[in-house]
Scaffold this motif. Structure first.
Motif, PDB file in Angstrom:
ATOM      1  N   LEU A 239      33.491  43.420  51.952  1.00  0.00           N
ATOM      2  CA  LEU A 239      33.126  44.860  51.659  1.00  0.00           C
ATOM      3  C   LEU A 239      32.560  45.054  50.064  1.00  0.00           C
ATOM      4  CD1 LEU A 239      33.263  47.707  52.263  1.00  0.00           C
ATOM      5  CD2 LEU A 239      35.613  48.007  52.039  1.00  0.00           C
ATOM      6  N   THR A 240      33.334  44.304  49.234  1.00  0.00           N
ATOM      7  CA  THR A 240      33.026  44.234  47.757  1.00  0.00           C
ATOM      8  C   THR A 240      31.565  44.033  47.589  1.00  0.00           C
ATOM      9  OG1 THR A 240      35.089  43.713  47.019  1.00  0.00           O
ATOM     10  CG2 THR A 240      33.526  43.249  45.443  1.00  0.00           C
ATOM     11  N   ALA A 241      31.146  42.901  48.190  1.00  0.00           N
ATOM     12  CA  ALA A 241      29.689  42.263  47.993  1.00  0.00           C
ATOM     13  C   ALA A 241      28.603  43.457  48.537  1.00  0.00           C
ATOM     14  CB  ALA A 241      29.547  41.114  49.175  1.00  0.00           C
ATOM     15  N   LEU A 247      24.940  49.440  45.192  1.00  0.00           N
ATOM     16  CA  LEU A 247      24.849  50.187  44.122  1.00  0.00           C
ATOM     17  C   LEU A 247      23.703  49.606  43.117  1.00  0.00           C
ATOM     18  CD1 LEU A 247      28.768  50.582  43.277  1.00  0.00           C
ATOM     19  CD2 LEU A 247      27.230  52.186  43.949  1.00  0.00           C
ATOM     20  N   GLY A 248      23.300  48.305  43.300  1.00  0.00           N
ATOM     21  CA  GLY A 248      22.225  47.722  42.626  1.00  0.00           C
ATOM     22  C   GLY A 248      22.725  46.558  41.750  1.00  0.00           C
ATOM     23  N   CYS A 249      23.880  45.980  41.972  1.00  0.00           N
ATOM     24  CA  CYS A 249      24.065  44.879  41.205  1.00  0.00           C
ATOM     25  C   CYS A 249      23.586  43.536  41.551  1.00  0.00           C
ATOM     26  CB  CYS A 249      25.678  44.675  41.241  1.00  0.00           C
ATOM     27  SG  CYS A 249      26.911  46.165  40.830  1.00  0.00           S
ATOM     28  N   SER A 250      23.374  42.566  40.633  1.00  0.00           N
ATOM     29  CA  SER A 250      22.657  41.234  41.053  1.00  0.00           C
ATOM     30  C   SER A 250      23.477  40.550  41.701  1.00  0.00           C
ATOM     31  CB  SER A 250      22.529  40.651  39.486  1.00  0.00           C
ATOM     32  OG  SER A 250      23.775  40.099  39.065  1.00  0.00           O
ATOM     33  N   LYS A 251      22.762  39.625  42.503  1.00  0.00           N
ATOM     34  CA  LYS A 251      23.672  38.575  43.282  1.00  0.00           C
ATOM     35  C   LYS A 251      24.506  37.637  42.617  1.00  0.00           C
ATOM     36  CE  LYS A 251      20.464  38.098  47.472  1.00  0.00           C
ATOM     37  NZ  LYS A 251      19.825  37.182  48.201  1.00  0.00           N
ATOM     38  N   GLU A 252      24.093  37.496  41.562  1.00  0.00           N
ATOM     39  CA  GLU A 252      24.942  36.496  40.499  1.00  0.00           C
ATOM     40  C   GLU A 252      26.261  37.172  40.068  1.00  0.00           C
ATOM     41  OE1 GLU A 252      24.674  34.353  36.107  1.00  0.00           O
ATOM     42  OE2 GLU A 252      22.872  35.655  36.695  1.00  0.00           O
ATOM     43  N   ASP A 253      26.267  38.732  39.688  1.00  0.00           N
ATOM     44  CA  ASP A 253      27.348  39.110  39.712  1.00  0.00           C
ATOM     45  C   ASP A 253      28.283  39.426  40.729  1.00  0.00           C
ATOM     46  OD1 ASP A 253      27.141  39.479  36.884  1.00  0.00           O
ATOM     47  OD2 ASP A 253      25.865  41.458  37.110  1.00  0.00           O
ATOM     48  N   ILE A 254      27.599  39.575  41.906  1.00  0.00           N
ATOM     49  CA  ILE A 254      28.413  39.708  43.203  1.00  0.00           C
ATOM     50  C   ILE A 254      29.196  38.200  43.444  1.00  0.00           C
ATOM     51  CG2 ILE A 254      28.205  40.070  45.782  1.00  0.00           C
ATOM     52  CD1 ILE A 254      25.850  41.826  45.281  1.00  0.00           C
ATOM     53  N   ILE A 255      28.378  37.326  43.431  1.00  0.00           N
ATOM     54  CA  ILE A 255      29.008  36.114  43.577  1.00  0.00           C
ATOM     55  C   ILE A 255      30.312  35.834  42.585  1.00  0.00           C
ATOM     56  CG2 ILE A 255      28.759  33.589  43.697  1.00  0.00           C
ATOM     57  CD1 ILE A 255      25.878  34.257  44.439  1.00  0.00           C
ATOM     58  N   CYS A 256      29.996  36.249  41.487  1.00  0.00           N
ATOM     59  CA  CYS A 256      31.147  35.955  40.284  1.00  0.00           C
ATOM     60  C   CYS A 256      32.379  36.659  40.830  1.00  0.00           C
ATOM     61  CB  CYS A 256      30.463  36.312  39.065  1.00  0.00           C
ATOM     62  SG  CYS A 256      31.586  36.151  37.533  1.00  0.00           S
ATOM     63  N   ASP A 257      31.972  37.907  41.314  1.00  0.00           N
ATOM     64  CA  ASP A 257      33.443  38.524  41.439  1.00  0.00           C
ATOM     65  C   ASP A 257      33.842  38.052  42.710  1.00  0.00           C
ATOM     66  OD1 ASP A 257      34.983  41.452  41.837  1.00  0.00           O
ATOM     67  OD2 ASP A 257      34.301  40.921  43.703  1.00  0.00           O
ATOM     68  N   TYR A 258      33.264  37.578  43.540  1.00  0.00           N
ATOM     69  CA  TYR A 258      33.722  36.872  44.934  1.00  0.00           C
ATOM     70  C   TYR A 258      34.642  35.655  44.550  1.00  0.00           C
ATOM     71  CZ  TYR A 258      34.084  34.383  49.383  1.00  0.00           C
ATOM     72  OH  TYR A 258      34.546  33.439  50.408  1.00  0.00           O
ATOM     73  N   LYS A 291      38.604  24.049  52.474  1.00  0.00           N
ATOM     74  CA  LYS A 291      37.406  24.560  52.580  1.00  0.00           C
ATOM     75  C   LYS A 291      37.343  26.041  52.890  1.00  0.00           C
ATOM     76  CE  LYS A 291      32.779  24.516  54.111  1.00  0.00           C
ATOM     77  NZ  LYS A 291      31.315  23.493  53.788  1.00  0.00           N
ATOM     78  N   ILE A 292      38.554  26.320  54.115  1.00  0.00           N
ATOM     79  CA  ILE A 292      38.708  27.624  54.388  1.00  0.00           C
ATOM     80  C   ILE A 292      39.228  28.444  53.510  1.00  0.00           C
ATOM     81  CG2 ILE A 292      40.673  27.496  55.796  1.00  0.00           C
ATOM     82  CD1 ILE A 292      39.439  28.905  57.761  1.00  0.00           C
ATOM     83  N   LEU A 293      40.283  27.993  52.716  1.00  0.00           N
ATOM     84  CA  LEU A 293      41.220  28.859  51.796  1.00  0.00           C
ATOM     85  C   LEU A 293      40.318  28.826  50.535  1.00  0.00           C
ATOM     86  CD1 LEU A 293      44.784  27.827  52.236  1.00  0.00           C
ATOM     87  CD2 LEU A 293      43.612  29.823  53.067  1.00  0.00           C
ATOM     88  N   SER A 294      39.615  27.802  50.058  1.00  0.00           N
ATOM     89  CA  SER A 294      38.830  27.851  48.764  1.00  0.00           C
ATOM     90  C   SER A 294      37.841  28.914  48.651  1.00  0.00           C
ATOM     91  CB  SER A 294      38.078  26.546  48.530  1.00  0.00           C
ATOM     92  OG  SER A 294      39.300  25.591  48.298  1.00  0.00           O
ATOM     93  N   VAL A 295      37.323  29.418  47.755  1.00  0.00           N
ATOM     94  CA  VAL A 295      36.588  30.453  47.071  1.00  0.00           C
ATOM     95  C   VAL A 295      35.172  29.808  46.848  1.00  0.00           C
ATOM     96  CG1 VAL A 295      35.995  32.599  45.988  1.00  0.00           C
ATOM     97  CG2 VAL A 295      38.385  31.610  46.595  1.00  0.00           C
ATOM     98  N   ALA A 296      34.487  29.550  47.822  1.00  0.00           N
ATOM     99  CA  ALA A 296      33.021  28.902  47.330  1.00  0.00           C
ATOM    100  C   ALA A 296      31.929  29.662  47.103  1.00  0.00           C
ATOM    101  CB  ALA A 296      32.904  27.733  48.411  1.00  0.00           C
ATOM    102  N   PRO A 297      31.137  29.741  46.169  1.00  0.00           N
ATOM    103  CA  PRO A 297      29.983  30.615  45.787  1.00  0.00           C
ATOM    104  C   PRO A 297      28.995  30.549  47.001  1.00  0.00           C
ATOM    105  CG  PRO A 297      30.621  29.334  43.756  1.00  0.00           C
ATOM    106  CD  PRO A 297      31.374  28.724  44.957  1.00  0.00           C
ATOM    107  N   GLU A 298      28.927  29.405  47.648  1.00  0.00           N
ATOM    108  CA  GLU A 298      27.811  29.288  48.913  1.00  0.00           C
ATOM    109  C   GLU A 298      28.197  30.353  49.834  1.00  0.00           C
ATOM    110  OE1 GLU A 298      29.543  26.881  47.227  1.00  0.00           O
ATOM    111  OE2 GLU A 298      27.670  25.976  46.152  1.00  0.00           O
TER     112      GLU A 298
END
Length: 338
Positions: A239-241, A247-258, A291-298
């Motif tokens: 939902l955050t993504a 709202l117009g944020c970059s993918k880089e910032d979306i991934i960083c928040d995740y 893998k399932i618990l880790s927070v992977a940018p991919e």
């Protein structure tokens, strides 16, 4: 992803269903005996599996440091809710910035203390809590209600992997022995790849219907909004993504928040892996859990690619895909950008 644990878990779900619908005790007992037999058999097999696979870190140290910096910057000063932070401060492509303190994400509020509830109401000025968990999760582990703050439960997912995941988390919490808890942890690890669950969500009609309702609630709120799932990682992350993308944020910032969720998850993941190792589960199972618990940018990057493929690559096309239009898009940007 769910096939590996489908049989024992399905038997348990069936037993619970039959009990709640007043089936005979004899029928329920047969299902319970079958479940216990399969559980014990699976524990023995998994404990003797190969230990040759090697683990690999999902998130690089550099990415983790960025995640830690963001988590500290957007941290909300309460202790009884994990993985909680504001979405504020991200720049948009049109030169604006997401307002601080207006949109919050977190894990569930089932252990919210009175002091932290007062902080969210009085200091953070929270007006609305949106609970993204399934009905089963909410009944099992309800939020602490915050006086004067509206609460809405809008399940974001009803797909089978998510339901089984929820049940396994519950069974882990209720496990009577460490060995039993380790078994449920291993079953959890076998569910499947996170990105596959995200894609399954994307293709669900229920998902789009829920998103429309969530955006309507956010737009209709008269103050800051907090949304959460169980751990604050997957459904809250999706939902955050979507919100930041619209709202117009970059993918880089979306991934960083995740990836900022990694700060909350690293210690827990290490502890659970240690328990699996303690009871002789294979390195393969440990790696699956990692893998399932880790927070992977991919994972979130793959979700964004799938989102663009399904819904289009603009805020307008995404809003249209979930049944909302340009008027709602403008209202959302006016409300949450500065």
């Amino acid at each position: 992803g769910v096939q590996t644990c489908a049989l024992p878990i399905s038997l348990l779900i069936l037993t619970n269903f039959m009990l709640s619908h007043h089936f005979s005790e004899e029928v329920c007992l047969i299902c319970n005996i079958a479940y216990d037999f399969i559980l014990n058999e699976r524990m023995e097999k998994m404990a003797s599996a190969s230990k040759d696979d090697r683990s690999a870190e999902i998130l690089s140290e550099e990415d983790y440091e960025k995640a830690l910096e963001l988590a500290r910057r957007n941290n909300i000063a309460i202790k009884s809710v994990s993985n909680i932070r504001s979405l504020g401060g991200f720049p948009t492509t049109d030169g604006k910035r997401v307002k601080s303190g207006m949109l919050l994400r977190s894990a569930n509020l089932s252990r919210l203390t009175a002091d932290d509830a007062d902080y969210l109401r009085s200091v953070a000025r929270l007006s609305l809590v949106i609970d993204l968990r399934t009905t089963m999760e909410v009944k099992r582990d309800p939020d602490v209600m915050i006086p004067g703050v509206r609460y809405e439960n809008v399940p974001l997912a009803e797909v089978i992997d998510t339901l089984v995941k929820d049940l396994l988390e519950f069974l882990y919490a209720k496990g009577e022995t460490d060995r039993e808890k380790a078994f449920y942890t291993a079953e959890f690890a076998n569910i499947g790849i996170v990105s596959e669950m995200y894609l399954e969500l994307m293709e669900s009609t229920h998902f789009k219907t829920s998103l429309k309702r969530i955006f309507q609630l956010i737009l209709g709120s008269d103050g800051p909004v907090l949304f959460h799932c169980t751990s604050g990682k997957d459904r809250a992350g999706i939902l955050t993504a979507l919100i930041l993308y619209i709202l117009g944020c970059s993918k880089e910032d979306i991934i960083c928040d995740y990836t900022a969720s990694a700060v909350s998850f690293r210690t827990m993941t290490d502890l659970l892996k240690h328990e699996l190792q303690r009871f002789g589960y294979s390195r393969e199972i440990q790696n699956k859990l990692h893998k399932i618990l880790s927070v992977a940018p991919e994972e979130i990057s793959s979700f964004l690619d799938d989102m663009e493929s399904h819904y289009g690559s603009s805020g307008e096309s995404i809003m249209k895909a979930i049944g909302l239009g340009e008027q709602e898009l403008k209202a959302l940007r006016d409300k949450y950008l500065e």
